[in-house]
Motif scaffolding. Sequence first.
Motif, mmCIF file in Angstrom:
data_model
loop_
_atom_site.group_PDB
_atom_site.id
_atom_site.type_symbol
_atom_site.label_atom_id
_atom_site.label_comp_id
_atom_site.label_asym_id
_atom_site.label_seq_id
_atom_site.Cartn_x
_atom_site.Cartn_y
_atom_site.Cartn_z
ATOM 1 N N UNK A 286 10.662 -4.389 4.102
ATOM 2 C CA UNK A 286 9.770 -5.522 4.341
ATOM 3 C C UNK A 286 10.381 -6.783 3.724
ATOM 4 N N UNK B 298 3.554 -10.706 -0.879
ATOM 5 C CA UNK B 298 2.552 -11.705 -1.288
ATOM 6 C C UNK B 298 2.369 -11.750 -2.811
ATOM 7 N N UNK C 113 -0.393 -12.599 -11.964
ATOM 8 C CA UNK C 113 -1.507 -11.710 -12.281
ATOM 9 C C UNK C 113 -2.458 -12.408 -13.241
ATOM 10 N N UNK C 114 -3.691 -12.668 -12.784
ATOM 11 C CA UNK C 114 -4.637 -13.397 -13.649
ATOM 12 C C UNK C 114 -5.113 -12.554 -14.833
ATOM 13 N N UNK D 166 8.448 -11.884 1.297
ATOM 14 C CA UNK D 166 7.207 -12.652 1.411
ATOM 15 C C UNK D 166 6.031 -11.748 1.773
ATOM 16 N N UNK D 167 6.360 -10.601 2.367
ATOM 17 C CA UNK D 167 5.297 -9.674 2.717
ATOM 18 C C UNK D 167 4.634 -9.031 1.510
ATOM 19 N N UNK E 188 0.834 -1.200 0.000
ATOM 20 C CA UNK E 188 0.000 0.000 0.000
ATOM 21 C C UNK E 188 0.857 1.235 0.000
ATOM 22 N N UNK E 189 0.657 2.067 -0.976
ATOM 23 C CA UNK E 189 1.330 3.350 -1.029
ATOM 24 C C UNK E 189 0.462 4.252 -1.897
#
Lengths: 489, 96
Positions: A277, A283, A287-288, A280-281, A84-85
């Motif tokens: 971070x 996640x 991309x579907x 793994x953070x 998030x940014x």
Amino acid sequence: MTKPYTIIIGLEVHVQLLTRTKLFCRCSTKFGAPPNTQTCQVCIGMPGTLPVMNREAFKLALKTAVALNCEIADFTKWDRKQYYYPDLPKGYQISQYDLPFSHDGWLEIGDPKDRFERKKIGIIRAHLEEDAGKSMHDEVAGQADSRIDLNRAGTPLLEIVSQPDMRSALEAKAYLSELKLLLTYLGVSDCNMQEGSLRVDANINLHVDTPEGKVATPIVEVKNMNSFRAVERAMEYEAGRHYQVWQQTHQRLGDVPKQTRGWDDVANVTRGQRHKEESSDYRYFPDPDLVPVCVSEAQISEARKSLGELPAALRTRLENTHGIKPYDSDVLVSAGRGLVDYFVELAELSGDGKLASNWVQQDVMRTLNEQKIEIDQFRLQPTQLCELLKAIQDGQIDTGRAREVFIEMVASGKSAGEVMEAQGIEKVDESELVELCQELIAANPKIVADIRSGKQQAAGNLIGQAKKKNPNVNPGRLREIVLDLVGKM
Amino acid sequence: MSLTREEVEKVSLLGRLQLTSAELDLMTAQMGQIVAYVESLAELNTADVEPMAHALDVSNVFASDELRPSLERAAALANAPHHDREFYLVPAVLGE
């Protein structure tokens, strides 16, 4: 004195690719537009929109990876990197995680001044991703809000990650200069650091010599370096700081989490930033919204054919064909393909690579700088300049006066012959030169005595007198004759 | 496999979700059920199945690099909670 440690540096370079439109939508990538005027539903992350890969962006990325001697994956996909940014409207960046389109390449670096040995810097991977927007905060004005401009969001970025193969700040700078030159020759990016087209992050640590062998210190990531010079200075600063920290704490790699520091170009120091971070953070997951890309051997060989002559090969050719030194070939090739072509034509016409190289590097490049123009706008064609070089080669004119003629040629557009005639420059006969020397020797016994006692530089006075009597004399030849005549006395 | 409360707490932090203690308990139970349901796929023997990166058997979809009109700025900013007609305005972002 050798230091009790080795510096280990790896660099991550982000370059914006020179496409007209963004990576996943058809908004313009042009720099400098009014804020938030180059965005659409796709790049500001409206629900229900779908990204479609820009063909040109992938082509430029592939071309670069091939030029960096990378292995090209036959199957590649894109992943979402979630964080998030405010400048990341979708809440994730479309990037490449476990299957980048290229990996395991190298770029060779060298130093024209031989301060380090030529070496290949490994490239871990190059992958294609989208850029984020820009956030601005005016701390001085004490504004409560940050302002977000999403024009840049979605611009194609190539991330090029090197192996930690650099052993000094100088090598790091050489790698960046060579990479930038390569990208410029390939025409894949304008590499303008002021406009953010090329951005550099560095990872650095030390291998310290201890009685129990080499010990690695914790890795620090350095950001915020806005020029290659800043990278060099930041790396020098960090190496010193790491060693101090090591002496105080004896912390080893793995003892503390990876730290991020920002370079302060004014204070000449790095300062700690937020902790990075863990990966793994983010996640990551595929991309579907995007389908994979398969690259064929034919596409790779097509990319290879499109490379053209690259800087390293070009330097070697200039050195081998025109007999110039690595330092000179480096200056010429770094000045761009246009200048190299100009030099090659001049060298071929004059048959003297060194003379051509001197004139291009000094007089031509100085004029381009003064007039703030590129070589294709330069007034003198190689054939015109060659006429002047021929006059020098024939001994018709010395370098000093040739410079004056050059300046007049550039100013007036007249030919070398015309300017020389207008300035009354003509070749002085050898017999006339000898006569003049004999005259001066007879009239200046004290200077002659000085020369005979070993002070050869005293001959300069005689040459000065000779030039006053006849400005056309060639000072080099005059000196030879004076010394020769005095030697025979 | 079920999720721990700590795992759900971490995920909610990464997702910038503020959950009360009661919500955290509820989510731990519900998300645990979802994960357990998906986990049932692990019963299948996939030794001979080639991994796939996408649900569609399609690759190499590209668009040409041709400019198309962007949104009017007013339209782009229309849904933003705060803007100054030029920029989106967000709570102060300092540093990197």
